[in-house]
Design a protein around this motif. Structure first.
Motif, mmCIF file in Angstrom:
data_model
loop_
_atom_site.group_PDB
_atom_site.id
_atom_site.type_symbol
_atom_site.label_atom_id
_atom_site.label_comp_id
_atom_site.label_asym_id
_atom_site.label_seq_id
_atom_site.Cartn_x
_atom_site.Cartn_y
_atom_site.Cartn_z
ATOM 1 N N ILE A 3 0.809 -1.208 0.000
ATOM 2 C CA ILE A 3 0.000 0.000 0.000
ATOM 3 C C ILE A 3 0.838 1.251 0.000
ATOM 4 O O ILE A 3 0.402 2.315 -0.443
ATOM 5 C CB ILE A 3 -0.974 0.014 1.192
ATOM 6 C CG1 ILE A 3 -2.039 1.111 0.997
ATOM 7 C CG2 ILE A 3 -0.225 0.237 2.498
ATOM 8 C CD1 ILE A 3 -3.171 0.970 1.957
ATOM 9 N N ARG A 7 -0.023 5.290 -2.433
ATOM 10 C CA ARG A 7 -0.687 5.737 -1.213
ATOM 11 C C ARG A 7 -1.227 7.128 -1.415
ATOM 12 O O ARG A 7 -0.502 8.073 -1.624
ATOM 13 C CB ARG A 7 0.300 5.722 -0.049
ATOM 14 C CG ARG A 7 -0.322 6.110 1.256
ATOM 15 C CD ARG A 7 0.605 5.766 2.383
ATOM 16 N NE ARG A 7 1.843 6.492 2.345
ATOM 17 C CZ ARG A 7 1.994 7.716 2.830
ATOM 18 N NH1 ARG A 7 0.979 8.338 3.371
ATOM 19 N NH2 ARG A 7 3.151 8.331 2.777
ATOM 20 N N PHE A 208 -5.148 3.104 -5.614
ATOM 21 C CA PHE A 208 -5.035 3.288 -4.168
ATOM 22 C C PHE A 208 -6.142 2.564 -3.425
ATOM 23 O O PHE A 208 -5.903 1.879 -2.422
ATOM 24 C CB PHE A 208 -5.082 4.771 -3.826
ATOM 25 C CG PHE A 208 -5.451 5.049 -2.397
ATOM 26 C CD1 PHE A 208 -4.541 4.821 -1.384
ATOM 27 C CD2 PHE A 208 -6.717 5.493 -2.060
ATOM 28 C CE1 PHE A 208 -4.882 5.040 -0.065
ATOM 29 C CE2 PHE A 208 -7.074 5.717 -0.752
ATOM 30 C CZ PHE A 208 -6.152 5.491 0.257
ATOM 31 N N ARG A 212 -5.524 -0.554 -0.386
ATOM 32 C CA ARG A 212 -5.706 -0.431 1.061
ATOM 33 C C ARG A 212 -6.473 -1.645 1.613
ATOM 34 O O ARG A 212 -7.166 -2.345 0.867
ATOM 35 C CB ARG A 212 -6.476 0.849 1.391
ATOM 36 C CG ARG A 212 -7.932 0.836 0.976
ATOM 37 C CD ARG A 212 -8.628 2.137 1.326
ATOM 38 N NE ARG A 212 -10.046 2.086 0.979
ATOM 39 C CZ ARG A 212 -10.911 3.064 1.267
ATOM 40 N NH1 ARG A 212 -10.497 4.151 1.889
ATOM 41 N NH2 ARG A 212 -12.173 2.946 0.929
ATOM 42 N N TRP A 225 -3.287 1.121 11.674
ATOM 43 C CA TRP A 225 -2.984 1.134 10.237
ATOM 44 C C TRP A 225 -2.959 2.558 9.702
ATOM 45 O O TRP A 225 -2.081 2.924 8.907
ATOM 46 C CB TRP A 225 -4.035 0.335 9.464
ATOM 47 C CG TRP A 225 -3.869 0.506 7.973
ATOM 48 C CD1 TRP A 225 -3.025 -0.182 7.154
ATOM 49 C CD2 TRP A 225 -4.546 1.465 7.161
ATOM 50 N NE1 TRP A 225 -3.127 0.290 5.864
ATOM 51 C CE2 TRP A 225 -4.053 1.306 5.844
ATOM 52 C CE3 TRP A 225 -5.519 2.442 7.404
ATOM 53 C CZ2 TRP A 225 -4.508 2.081 4.777
ATOM 54 C CZ3 TRP A 225 -5.962 3.227 6.350
ATOM 55 C CH2 TRP A 225 -5.462 3.047 5.044
ATOM 56 N N SER A 226 -3.909 3.370 10.125
ATOM 57 C CA SER A 226 -3.993 4.746 9.642
ATOM 58 C C SER A 226 -2.708 5.511 9.922
ATOM 59 O O SER A 226 -2.183 6.222 9.058
ATOM 60 C CB SER A 226 -5.184 5.463 10.301
ATOM 61 O OG SER A 226 -5.245 6.808 9.902
ATOM 62 N N SER A 229 0.469 3.708 8.080
ATOM 63 C CA SER A 229 0.508 3.887 6.631
ATOM 64 C C SER A 229 0.781 5.337 6.244
ATOM 65 O O SER A 229 1.098 5.628 5.099
ATOM 66 C CB SER A 229 -0.826 3.460 6.008
ATOM 67 O OG SER A 229 -1.866 4.347 6.401
ATOM 68 N N GLN A 231 -1.554 7.700 6.453
ATOM 69 C CA GLN A 231 -2.790 8.389 6.074
ATOM 70 C C GLN A 231 -3.037 9.569 6.998
ATOM 71 O O GLN A 231 -3.354 10.669 6.554
ATOM 72 C CB GLN A 231 -3.976 7.429 6.139
ATOM 73 C CG GLN A 231 -5.311 8.129 5.870
ATOM 74 C CD GLN A 231 -6.501 7.307 6.303
ATOM 75 O OE1 GLN A 231 -6.511 6.099 6.114
ATOM 76 N NE2 GLN A 231 -7.490 7.937 6.881
ATOM 77 N N ASP A 277 -7.957 -9.340 2.288
ATOM 78 C CA ASP A 277 -7.095 -8.280 2.809
ATOM 79 C C ASP A 277 -7.635 -7.741 4.121
ATOM 80 O O ASP A 277 -8.348 -6.761 4.163
ATOM 81 C CB ASP A 277 -6.990 -7.157 1.779
ATOM 82 C CG ASP A 277 -5.847 -6.217 2.100
ATOM 83 O OD1 ASP A 277 -5.142 -6.484 3.085
ATOM 84 O OD2 ASP A 277 -5.668 -5.234 1.370
ATOM 85 N N TRP A 306 -14.994 -0.081 5.570
ATOM 86 C CA TRP A 306 -15.132 1.324 5.219
ATOM 87 C C TRP A 306 -16.601 1.704 5.088
ATOM 88 O O TRP A 306 -17.401 0.957 4.527
ATOM 89 C CB TRP A 306 -14.399 1.603 3.907
ATOM 90 C CG TRP A 306 -12.938 1.284 3.970
ATOM 91 C CD1 TRP A 306 -12.312 0.200 3.419
ATOM 92 C CD2 TRP A 306 -11.935 2.031 4.656
ATOM 93 N NE1 TRP A 306 -10.974 0.236 3.717
ATOM 94 C CE2 TRP A 306 -10.711 1.337 4.467
ATOM 95 C CE3 TRP A 306 -11.932 3.211 5.400
ATOM 96 C CZ2 TRP A 306 -9.504 1.796 5.010
ATOM 97 C CZ3 TRP A 306 -10.737 3.662 5.935
ATOM 98 C CH2 TRP A 306 -9.540 2.962 5.735
#
Length: 406
Positions: A3, A7, A208, A212, A225-226, A229, A231, A277, A306
């Protein structure tokens, strides 16, 4: 797919290659690994590990409301968060994929600097907002939503309004101001939304989204993760804002949603693959949207997915930003453009800035999620803008050393 190799911040404005993570401010303005680690260390638990548990919106806002627009039986419901009781109304519009909670830390910061009111809303399809035409993400529909929510909250006599938007929310703010949907609007602030760089970035948006994680085993790990990564590099902000980006559901439901989405994209001749994933759970507890703890279920029975499938809004992506620079320049209002890098400027904005048609400030290296990664810096800039135009009164000396380019 790694990712980090493709990104992009969800607000659809900048593509970052993993090799750029170690570049300087002169290239991509991406968040450096050491910056991510610094933010992790700031909020470490006593035991030496970063605290990835979610934080309630109540720590930052005074109240949360579900505002109905239309009739009781046939209307849309918009989730909003409010703070403050006096001064101008700052209407905060988040970027694509995020929610009103992305403004949480900024809200506390700006309220400590100037007397103001804040109304942050979940755009349609995002957060806790529920609308009938949930697949309509046109600028007309979303800017109309903003006007309808303000009308429902304040009637025909709303207070002076300053529209502040980030990414897609910035584009919506520009459209709302340009079409004079809110007559009491006195100022406009666009954060890291530039037509040229945004439209270029959209070419890689689907890549992208595919890269993710599709789901997470806990809210805590989604937050981890946020931050990991890049983000959102500010752990405090990630702990409150990620709650608005994902939702809790059963594994079977998540797999069915993913298969349906893949089948829709694949067409009649291709078979979608399995959902694989997922991020492994490390923490057995999480909290709901209001910050209250919920009991964890047996392993494998619950995941977090999400809230919005941004890939389904692809036909609207170009319309979000096309012509935005000229609309921004044409708005007959005091304007502020906040950028995460000078390279964001396109030709029209460069000419407009040289002509002194708006204020501009380039913030320190912070990545695209500007108001989340550097809420204090953004609050300094917005407070200076409000004070300069006498829209608000200062609460205290901020010691800000901002210098606008005009």
């Amino acid at each position: 797919m790694d990712i980090l190799r493709v990104r992009m911040c969800f607000c659809c404005s900048r593509i970052l290659d993993s090799s750029m993570l170690e570049e300087t401010f002169d290239t991509e303005q991406s968040a450096k690994p050491e910056d991510v680690m610094e933010r992790k260390l700031e909020l470490m638990e006593f035991g030496g590990k970063p605290d990835y548990s979610p934080v309630s919106w109540r720590e930052y806002f005074d109240q949360m409301e579900d505002v109905r627009v239309g009739t009781a039986d046939d209307g849309d419901v918009y989730r909003i968060y409010k703070a403050g009781h006096d001064g101008p109304l700052l209407v905060l519009l988040h970027g694509g994929g995020h929610s009103a909670l992305s403004w949480a830390v900024f809200t506390t910061a700006i309220a400590s600097r100037v007397t103001c009111r804040v109304l942050a809303m979940d755009l349609r399809g995002h957060g806790g907002t529920l609308v009938r035409q949930s697949d309509d993400y046109s600028t007309h529909a979303m800017s109309s939503d903003v006007a309808n929510v303000i009308g429902a909250c304040y009637g025909q006599t709303p207070p002076p309004i300053v529209l502040i938007g980030h990414g897609v929310g910035g584009a919506i703010a520009v459209h709302a101001a340009s079409n004079m949907l809110l007559p009491s609007t006195v100022g406009l602030v666009a954060i890291d939304v530039v037509e040229g760089s945004a439209t270029e970035a959209l070419h890689n948006m689907q890549t992208f989204l595919k890269a993710r994680p599709k789901s997470f085993k806990s809210m805590d790990h989604a937050i981890e993760w946020s931050v990991g990564s890049g983000q959102i590099t500010n752990l405090e902000s990630a702990r409150v804002s990620m709650v608005g980006q994902i939702k809790r559901c059963g594994v079977e439901e998540a797999e069915a949603m993913e298969k349906a989405s893949l089948a829709e994209k694949a067409g009649p001749t291709e078979k979608p693959g399995p959902v694989t994933d997922e991020v492994v759970e490390h923490n057995a507890e999480s909290r709901d949207h209001s910050g209250e703890k919920e009991n964890a279920t047996s392993e494998g029975q619950v995941v977090y997915v999400w809230r919005i499938d941004l890939s389904k809004s692809e036909k609207y992506w170009d319309g979000w930003f096309r012509g935005t620079s000229n609309l921004f320049l044409a708005c007959n209002l005091p304007k502020l453009l906040l950028l995460a890098g000078i390279d964001r400027l396109d030709r029209n904005l460069t000419i407009g800035q040289m002509q002194g048609r708006f204020m501009m400030q380039v913030l320190p290296p912070c990545g695209h999620a500007v108001q989340e990664n550097r809420p204090e810096k953004v609050a300094d800039a917005v407070a200076s803008f409000l004070l300069r135009h006498k829209f608000a009164e200062a609460r205290r000396e901020t010691g800000s050393s901002n210098s606008f380019t005009q």
